[in-house]
Design a protein around this motif. Structure first.
Motif, PDB file in Angstrom:
ATOM      1  N   THR A   1      29.466  41.702  63.882  1.00 36.66           N
ATOM      2  CA  THR A   1      30.359  41.313  64.966  1.00 36.66           C
ATOM      3  C   THR A   1      31.700  42.002  64.742  1.00 36.66           C
ATOM      4  N   SER A   2      32.693  41.674  65.490  1.00 36.33           N
ATOM      5  CA  SER A   2      34.032  42.248  65.301  1.00 36.33           C
ATOM      6  C   SER A   2      34.998  41.153  64.908  1.00 36.33           C
ATOM      7  N   ASP A   3      35.899  41.479  63.981  1.00 36.81           N
ATOM      8  CA  ASP A   3      36.899  40.490  63.598  1.00 36.81           C
ATOM      9  C   ASP A   3      38.104  40.584  64.540  1.00 36.81           C
ATOM     10  N   ALA A   4      39.146  39.833  64.233  1.00 41.42           N
ATOM     11  CA  ALA A   4      40.324  39.778  65.107  1.00 41.42           C
ATOM     12  C   ALA A   4      41.041  41.112  65.218  1.00 41.42           C
ATOM     13  N   TYR A   5      40.756  42.015  64.272  1.00 38.81           N
ATOM     14  CA  TYR A   5      41.410  43.326  64.274  1.00 38.81           C
ATOM     15  C   TYR A   5      40.437  44.420  64.724  1.00 38.81           C
ATOM     16  N   ASP A   6      39.340  44.011  65.317  1.00 35.42           N
ATOM     17  CA  ASP A   6      38.322  44.913  65.833  1.00 35.42           C
ATOM     18  C   ASP A   6      37.598  45.709  64.737  1.00 35.42           C
ATOM     19  N   ASN A   7      37.583  45.174  63.529  1.00 38.17           N
ATOM     20  CA  ASN A   7      36.785  45.760  62.458  1.00 38.17           C
ATOM     21  C   ASN A   7      35.361  45.209  62.522  1.00 38.17           C
ATOM     22  N   THR A   8      34.392  46.052  62.228  1.00 35.50           N
ATOM     23  CA  THR A   8      33.008  45.592  62.210  1.00 35.50           C
ATOM     24  C   THR A   8      32.753  44.818  60.920  1.00 35.50           C
ATOM     25  N   VAL A   9      32.302  43.585  61.070  1.00 34.56           N
ATOM     26  CA  VAL A   9      32.015  42.735  59.914  1.00 34.56           C
ATOM     27  C   VAL A   9      30.643  42.081  60.108  1.00 34.56           C
ATOM     28  N   TRP A  10      30.121  41.547  59.021  1.00 35.39           N
ATOM     29  CA  TRP A  10      28.835  40.845  59.121  1.00 35.39           C
ATOM     30  C   TRP A  10      29.027  39.484  59.783  1.00 35.39           C
ATOM     31  N   LYS A  11      28.087  39.131  60.628  1.00 37.63           N
ATOM     32  CA  LYS A  11      28.099  37.791  61.226  1.00 37.63           C
ATOM     33  C   LYS A  11      27.083  36.873  60.551  1.00 37.63           C
ATOM     34  N   SER A  12      25.845  37.404  60.336  1.00 37.96           N
ATOM     35  CA  SER A  12      24.817  36.567  59.719  1.00 37.96           C
ATOM     36  C   SER A  12      23.790  37.412  58.972  1.00 37.96           C
ATOM     37  N   PHE A  13      23.199  36.796  57.985  1.00 41.04           N
ATOM     38  CA  PHE A  13      22.134  37.435  57.213  1.00 41.04           C
ATOM     39  C   PHE A  13      20.794  37.048  57.849  1.00 41.04           C
ATOM     40  N   VAL A  14      19.945  38.055  58.124  1.00 40.46           N
ATOM     41  CA  VAL A  14      18.689  37.791  58.830  1.00 40.46           C
ATOM     42  C   VAL A  14      17.483  37.792  57.889  1.00 40.46           C
ATOM     43  N   SER A  15      17.302  38.868  57.110  1.00 43.60           N
ATOM     44  CA  SER A  15      16.106  38.956  56.269  1.00 43.60           C
ATOM     45  C   SER A  15      16.323  39.951  55.126  1.00 43.60           C
ATOM     46  N   HIS A  16      15.403  39.938  54.181  1.00 40.27           N
ATOM     47  CA  HIS A  16      15.443  40.879  53.061  1.00 40.27           C
ATOM     48  C   HIS A  16      14.020  41.163  52.601  1.00 40.27           C
ATOM     49  N   SER A  17      13.849  42.231  51.824  1.00 41.05           N
ATOM     50  CA  SER A  17      12.542  42.543  51.235  1.00 41.05           C
ATOM     51  C   SER A  17      12.739  43.531  50.093  1.00 41.05           C
TER      52      SER A  17
ATOM     53  N   LEU B   1      17.766  43.993  40.362  1.00 42.02           N
ATOM     54  CA  LEU B   1      18.092  45.031  41.329  1.00 42.02           C
ATOM     55  C   LEU B   1      19.227  44.503  42.205  1.00 42.02           C
ATOM     56  N   TRP B   2      20.192  45.336  42.531  1.00 47.14           N
ATOM     57  CA  TRP B   2      21.313  44.865  43.344  1.00 47.14           C
ATOM     58  C   TRP B   2      21.936  46.031  44.099  1.00 47.14           C
ATOM     59  N   PHE B   3      22.523  45.717  45.237  1.00 51.42           N
ATOM     60  CA  PHE B   3      23.262  46.737  45.982  1.00 51.42           C
ATOM     61  C   PHE B   3      24.220  46.093  46.965  1.00 51.42           C
ATOM     62  N   GLU B   4      25.190  46.874  47.399  1.00 54.36           N
ATOM     63  CA  GLU B   4      26.160  46.417  48.380  1.00 54.36           C
ATOM     64  C   GLU B   4      25.782  46.965  49.753  1.00 54.36           C
ATOM     65  N   ALA B   5      25.641  46.073  50.726  1.00 55.78           N
ATOM     66  CA  ALA B   5      25.280  46.458  52.083  1.00 55.78           C
ATOM     67  C   ALA B   5      26.524  46.361  52.961  1.00 55.78           C
ATOM     68  N   TYR B   6      26.954  47.513  53.481  1.00 51.88           N
ATOM     69  CA  TYR B   6      28.192  47.558  54.255  1.00 51.88           C
ATOM     70  C   TYR B   6      27.917  47.370  55.743  1.00 51.88           C
ATOM     71  N   SER B   7      28.835  46.704  56.414  1.00 54.92           N
ATOM     72  CA  SER B   7      28.651  46.381  57.840  1.00 54.92           C
ATOM     73  C   SER B   7      28.881  47.596  58.738  1.00 54.92           C
ATOM     74  N   ALA B   8      29.566  48.598  58.250  1.00 53.01           N
ATOM     75  CA  ALA B   8      29.840  49.794  59.058  1.00 53.01           C
ATOM     76  C   ALA B   8      29.707  51.056  58.214  1.00 53.01           C
TER      77      ALA B   8
END
Length: 229
Positions: A150-166, A222-229
């Motif tokens: 989604t977009s935050d108050a400053y129009d930055n793309t941010v995560w809204k919700s986590f859906v799934s993983h595998s 195992l780990w990683f960072e998932a970026y919204s944009a």
């Protein structure tokens, strides 16, 4: 003359019977000894290196192996397990270091960017990580997550919700991967998901190109960072 011949034949048959009676029990004892030794030694290796070892359908039967062959197999297998134990220790240390650095960085604060509740899009992020016990870093695991942005108050793309993983086996030496745990955190003012996977890797132990055992090593991180944009 005939009596002498019969006597000789009788002695030969008697000797053959005695040899047969003494040889078979000895062979059976050696066979049992080989099988028992192998089972005992494998159990000790499992405990020492925190793995599970299962005989492959293609393996030579322990009853057909000589004590020398068993010794050679055990020495070679343990040499591989020593490397694997070090690889798993380094994997755990790297994970703990990453989590400590993340905690110290202040990136866990999510109060920076309030978001507008309207979903923007559904996106996925994928990460590949190499692990391995018998062959350190010889197996690639594919990790994936999907979420809505989604977009935050400053129009930055941010995560809204986590859906799934595998997570699944991708390529390399390993023959199977079983995910046993998963967790995630939302950081960087909702711009990043940290995804953490734990699982068990299956690898084949081979001799002369034939799979003798499957070795299962638990607790891989195992780990990683998932970026919204």
């Amino acid at each position: 003359m005939r009596k002498s011949l019969n006597k000789v034949i009788s002695m030969v048959l008697s000797t053959a019977c005695i040899l047969t009676m003494t040889t078979f029990p000895t062979f059976a004892a050696d066979t049992n000894s080989s099988a028992d030794k192998l089972a005992t030694e494998l159990s000790q290796l499992e405990e020492k290196y925190n793995v599970t070892i299962k005989e492959a359908p293609t393996a030579r039967k322990s009853s057909t192996l000589s004590l020398e062959e068993i010794d050679n197999t055990l020495v070679d297998l343990e040499a591989a397990l020593i490397k694997g134990q070090q690889a798993r220790t380094e994997n755990q240390q790297a994970y703990e270091q990453y989590m400590q650095e993340l905690s110290d960085s202040g990136r866990m604060d999510n109060s920076i960017s309030p978001d507008i509740p309207t979903p923007k899009s559904l996106i996925s992020r994928t990460h590949y990580q190499s692990i391995g016990s018998l062959v350190p870093n010889g197996t690639s695991i594919r990790c994936n997550m999907t979420g809505t942005t989604t977009s935050d108050a400053y129009d930055n793309t941010v995560w809204k919700s986590f859906v799934s993983h595998s997570s699944r086996l991708s390529s390399g030496f390993g023959t199977d991967w079983n995910e046993t745990d998963f967790s995630y955190d939302l950081i960087d003012g909702r711009r990043t998901y940290v995804c953490r996977f734990t699982g068990t890797l299956e690898e084949p132990y081979k001799q002369s190109g034939i799979i003798q055992y499957y070795v299962y090593s638990e607790g891989w991180k195992l780990w990683f960072e998932a970026y919204s944009a």
